[in-house]
Design an enzyme around this catalytic site. Sequence first.
Site, short mmCIF file in Angstrom:
data_model
loop_
_atom_site.label_atom_id
_atom_site.label_comp_id
_atom_site.label_asym_id
_atom_site.label_seq_id
_atom_site.Cartn_x
_atom_site.Cartn_y
_atom_site.Cartn_z
N GLU A 162 -5.44 -2.78 16.70
CA GLU A 162 -4.78 -1.61 16.12
C GLU A 162 -4.26 -0.65 17.18
OE1 GLU A 162 -7.23 0.52 13.30
OE2 GLU A 162 -5.66 1.96 12.83
N ARG B 226 0.80 -1.22 0.00
CA ARG B 226 0.00 0.00 0.00
C ARG B 226 0.83 1.27 0.00
NH1 ARG B 226 -4.59 -2.10 4.29
NH2 ARG B 226 -5.60 -3.48 2.80
#
Lengths: 246, 639
Positions: free
Chosen positions: B426, B331
């Site tokens: 996360e 990404r």
Amino acid sequence: MKVKLKIWRQKNAVSKGKFVTYDFDGASPEMSFLEMLDALNTTLIQKGDNPVAFDSDCREGICGACGMYINGYPNGPVKGITTCHLSMRYFKDGQTIVVEPWRAKAFPVVKDLIVDRMAFDKIQTAGGFISTNVGSAPDAHAIPVNKSKADDAFDSSICIGCGTCVAACKNASAMLFVSAKVSQYALFPQGKIEAKERVKAMIQTMDELGFGNCTNTGACEAQCPKNISIINIARLNREYFSAKIN
Amino acid sequence: MTKLNSKIPDGPLAEKWTKFKATTRLVNPANKKKLEIIVVGTGLAGASAASALGELGYNVKNFCYQDTPRRAHSVAAQGGINAAKNYKNDGDSVYRLFYDMVKGGDYRSREANVYRTAEVSNDVIDHYTALGVPFARDYGGNLDNRSFGGVQVSRTFYAKGQTGQQCLLGAYSSLNRQISKGKVTMYSRREMLELVIIDGKARGIITRNLVSGEIERHSAHAVVLATGGYGTIYYLSTLAVNSNPSAAWKAHKKGALFANPSFVQIHPTSIPQLNDYQAKLTLMSESLRNDGRIWVPKTKGDKRHPNEIPEEDRDYYLERRYPAFGNLVPRDVASRAAKERCDAGYGVSETGLAVNLDFRDAINKQGKKAIENKYGNLFEMYETITGTSPYEEPMRIYPAGHYTMGGLWVDYELMTTIPGLYAIGESNFSDHGANRLGASSLMQTSGDGYFILPYTIGNYLADDIRTPIIPTDTKEFDDAEKEVKDRLEKLISIKGKQTVTSFHRRLGKIMWNHAGMSRNEQGLKEALQMVKELKEEFWNDVMIPGELEELNQELEKAGRVADYFDVARLMITDALNRTESCGAHFREESQTEDGEAKRDDANFMYVAAWEYTGENKEYKLHKEALIYENIEVKVRSYK
């Protein structure tokens, strides 16, 4: 773009609500409906008024938080979408837009357009699961599943729990919601073990929470933002009757 | 001074976790019943942890700000979840998954943690399947896989473009089961506003009931944060509009070190901004790059309709620059390449801030039906938002803030530097180094919650089996509650002129321009100053209508934005300190001749863990050296 907004305002669960009209000229066709409400709220705040409270989170049609009646339709005039995906390009300049919260006995109003949908959680808690503990699962390929059944289970499982079905139904029935969950598990071999207990417990809880009965009008399917099929209700009935008989 | 002890078990990499599990201390079933654990957040990390801990017999209190745990933002993850099953017989293994993650993270993650996540990935898939998660299957009834960026095997399990939703509903179902058994008590519409520390240990939280405005005290023997990242710092991002890092931030201010805050993933394929009022950007899954080809016109300002631009006038820049991985580069690489083309003037759309993602060739080759089966719901979503159909013309996409690799520093046991405070999913910095690979998030966050924390937390709670229920009528709770109330009082009494959102937008712009895809010293220093000024302006001129003791969404937002000024300061501080480029962190001063990121392993092969020392005081840096014994550290190349 100018719109006349008639919005349901209600301070809290116990106070009486009423429609308040706002002439708002800050809308534009590129906005989403919720962004238009954001813009309205900005002007309200700047005037020292209380903004219109409404639930929304992901704003991409998957979390199920948003949802309101817009001109007589749940999630507005466009089918198959959540409120957050409704675009202002579907409204005309100068149009009157009536905005209301979901209306259902089991979904009491919390404030303005926010309702309490905890009843859905309670139905799920009653049996919307497969009882398996962490660590006890066999290898994923030990449970092969026919592809068409797996696809059907997926189609049932995409319900976002927004409450549109209940809001759309004249009886405020939760059958489409319950049937989607029951179907998903009924279609999987690993879900069959508890199928009977599950469907009985979920239906019983649904009834206790004050949701109405299903009279097969199909309004739920017609308005569901995820196009959940009413076939699920047929499957739920089959599951329920067979659980009751045996 | 806090000493960083990552507590990595001795022994060969592949045996560390087994050894830990075999030798860690346990809490017997009778004692588990006497212990309470707070879990904040109900995404894949929180819901899986709460249910797994409940199954073990602990008493769990689970909190979320949404009206129901099923809406946590894991629900929006699209493309898939990785596992090293090797069902495709294409050479996958736990080691290869580990290798891909460490390399993908540009050698800035901790070997032992990454290996363990790869190890438990297969258990995660087994468990979700047993829970009835409808992953895609082939005609033989087996699970199907697809490829994701940055790897050369197919290891991604998926449920069309809504894998996160399906996994989350699976975790939510296991959570419901524990709620029905009375092992988990659910507190919805609650926001954690403070952490309570007693005798140096995390023992509780202060929450605000978002419906009544009431400030509440909750105690437990341990506290687990599963509260996600800080990607909404850019205001416009792919996250939910209410996603926020405030819970983790309170913990940070109370002493938990914050690691690698500048490592933020900008996702390459999001629908570009369409108007100025926009509240968020919608992601288009990375899985689309399996079949979609990314291109811009070869000529600047080519205004022809994309379908009318012939093959020879198209620049498939990812295939050109990275022939080995093509459209499936990681990404960070894809995002920077898009920015490079757009900055150079080749971007499409009215704003020039978009590139084409084209399915023409895939549809010609595989047929429309096959493409619809794979991406149907994504194509629909794209059409709903933009009004154009990806079956007929290319999607327009542009990078957007998405995922934060940085987070609370945790040791091997996922405990922060505050004893008894854990961070999972996360919200910790753990496994993704300087860049996360696609479909690794669902894997890591589920692994943390289901298979790792339930073991490691026992090692801590073994000391607490004689500790009775923690009372909440103590000085520590009084103080924490007072802090919360004072702050809310201060916020609501500012009565300025500007809305909370206007401040958030301005902060977002500063961070996007100066601490986004590309950073340099001067820009970062300017940003630091601008953030400082904006913060002052906020505390003098923000307008929060309504009362404290009612449902007040502006007040909720204000508290989060107020924290974001401080998060921004830390992000910039870290980005300034790290003068190398690595993964998603691109310092313009550190690049190769052809514009690729240039690491500086000699000086920066460490985790930067920052200690909060007080309002406006200098941050203190703690370094955890990264040691690679099982993988050769190389220049990351996808060419």
